[in-house]
Design a protein around this motif. Sequence first.
Motif, PDB file in Angstrom:
ATOM      1  N   VAL A  43      37.210   7.453  48.376  1.00 24.37           N
ATOM      2  CA  VAL A  43      36.159   7.638  48.136  1.00 24.37           C
ATOM      3  C   VAL A  43      37.082   7.883  49.778  1.00 24.37           C
ATOM      4  O   VAL A  43      35.410   8.867  50.391  1.00 24.37           O
ATOM      5  CB  VAL A  43      35.215   6.245  47.840  1.00 24.37           C
ATOM      6  N   LEU A  46      36.894  11.404  51.227  1.00 27.09           N
ATOM      7  CA  LEU A  46      37.344  12.909  50.594  1.00 27.09           C
ATOM      8  C   LEU A  46      36.182  13.146  52.142  1.00 27.09           C
ATOM      9  O   LEU A  46      35.953  12.921  53.083  1.00 27.09           O
ATOM     10  CB  LEU A  46      35.752  12.425  49.832  1.00 27.09           C
ATOM     11  N   ARG A  47      36.568  14.211  52.038  1.00 27.51           N
ATOM     12  CA  ARG A  47      35.408  14.646  53.302  1.00 27.51           C
ATOM     13  C   ARG A  47      34.173  15.203  53.053  1.00 27.51           C
ATOM     14  O   ARG A  47      33.625  14.014  51.625  1.00 27.51           O
ATOM     15  CB  ARG A  47      35.591  17.019  52.693  1.00 27.51           C
ATOM     16  N   ASP A  49      32.102  17.595  52.485  1.00 31.96           N
ATOM     17  CA  ASP A  49      30.516  18.063  50.822  1.00 31.96           C
ATOM     18  C   ASP A  49      31.196  17.061  50.195  1.00 31.96           C
ATOM     19  O   ASP A  49      30.373  16.836  49.257  1.00 31.96           O
ATOM     20  CB  ASP A  49      30.714  18.890  51.538  1.00 31.96           C
ATOM     21  N   GLU A  50      32.194  16.788  50.325  1.00 33.78           N
ATOM     22  CA  GLU A  50      32.885  16.227  48.750  1.00 33.78           C
ATOM     23  C   GLU A  50      32.136  14.916  48.164  1.00 33.78           C
ATOM     24  O   GLU A  50      32.430  14.493  47.194  1.00 33.78           O
ATOM     25  CB  GLU A  50      34.393  15.871  48.743  1.00 33.78           C
ATOM     26  N   ALA A  51      31.960  14.188  49.266  1.00 36.93           N
ATOM     27  CA  ALA A  51      31.397  12.760  48.919  1.00 36.93           C
ATOM     28  C   ALA A  51      29.827  13.229  48.768  1.00 36.93           C
ATOM     29  O   ALA A  51      29.057  12.648  47.809  1.00 36.93           O
ATOM     30  CB  ALA A  51      30.955  11.781  50.530  1.00 36.93           C
ATOM     31  N   GLU A  53      28.433  15.470  47.268  1.00 35.88           N
ATOM     32  CA  GLU A  53      28.754  16.387  45.748  1.00 35.88           C
ATOM     33  C   GLU A  53      28.998  14.755  44.971  1.00 35.88           C
ATOM     34  O   GLU A  53      28.294  14.609  43.904  1.00 35.88           O
ATOM     35  CB  GLU A  53      30.008  16.933  45.859  1.00 35.88           C
ATOM     36  N   LEU A  54      29.902  14.090  44.897  1.00 33.67           N
ATOM     37  CA  LEU A  54      30.020  12.693  44.661  1.00 33.67           C
ATOM     38  C   LEU A  54      28.930  11.280  44.360  1.00 33.67           C
ATOM     39  O   LEU A  54      28.960  11.140  43.031  1.00 33.67           O
ATOM     40  CB  LEU A  54      31.606  11.242  45.126  1.00 33.67           C
ATOM     41  N   GLN A  55      27.901  12.035  45.636  1.00 26.75           N
ATOM     42  CA  GLN A  55      26.955  10.425  45.417  1.00 26.75           C
ATOM     43  C   GLN A  55      26.375  11.758  44.578  1.00 26.75           C
ATOM     44  O   GLN A  55      25.392  10.972  43.235  1.00 26.75           O
ATOM     45  CB  GLN A  55      26.041  10.751  46.698  1.00 26.75           C
ATOM     46  N   ARG A  57      26.390  13.054  42.124  1.00 29.31           N
ATOM     47  CA  ARG A  57      27.169  13.649  40.490  1.00 29.31           C
ATOM     48  C   ARG A  57      26.669  12.158  39.845  1.00 29.31           C
ATOM     49  O   ARG A  57      26.484  11.529  38.643  1.00 29.31           O
ATOM     50  CB  ARG A  57      28.204  13.709  40.219  1.00 29.31           C
ATOM     51  N   VAL A  66      37.176   9.392  40.647  1.00 21.77           N
ATOM     52  CA  VAL A  66      37.808   9.817  42.233  1.00 21.77           C
ATOM     53  C   VAL A  66      39.404   9.314  42.458  1.00 21.77           C
ATOM     54  O   VAL A  66      38.741   8.168  42.263  1.00 21.77           O
ATOM     55  CB  VAL A  66      36.975   9.517  43.377  1.00 21.77           C
TER      56      VAL A  66
END
Length: 106
Positions: A43, A46-47, A49-51, A53-55, A57, A66
Amino acid sequence: AAAAVEAVAAAVAAPSLELVIRFDWPAFCRALRKDAAAAKAAVLALRPDEAMELQARLETEGEAEVGGYTLRRGMFSASMVATPPRANKGLSRNSSAASLAGEMPH
């Protein structure tokens, strides 16, 4: 030239956004057991923006994967927080990372 100076001054004065990740460590450990540390590292890798996006989702679907680990809503939260501008962007006492903007004295 004056417009460039104003643009740089505005960029320095504007607050920047910083990714803040908070883990619900008891829930994280309960769900992942011996893999909790590796999943946390995945976790944190993650960049921003990826974090985010994960949040998103997790909020919509309830779970996401992840780094090969399944995370569920509530195990962690990611948010972008405005940080006040700093005149001196050198070493920070509260930061685990630091940047040296100036030159080292001889």
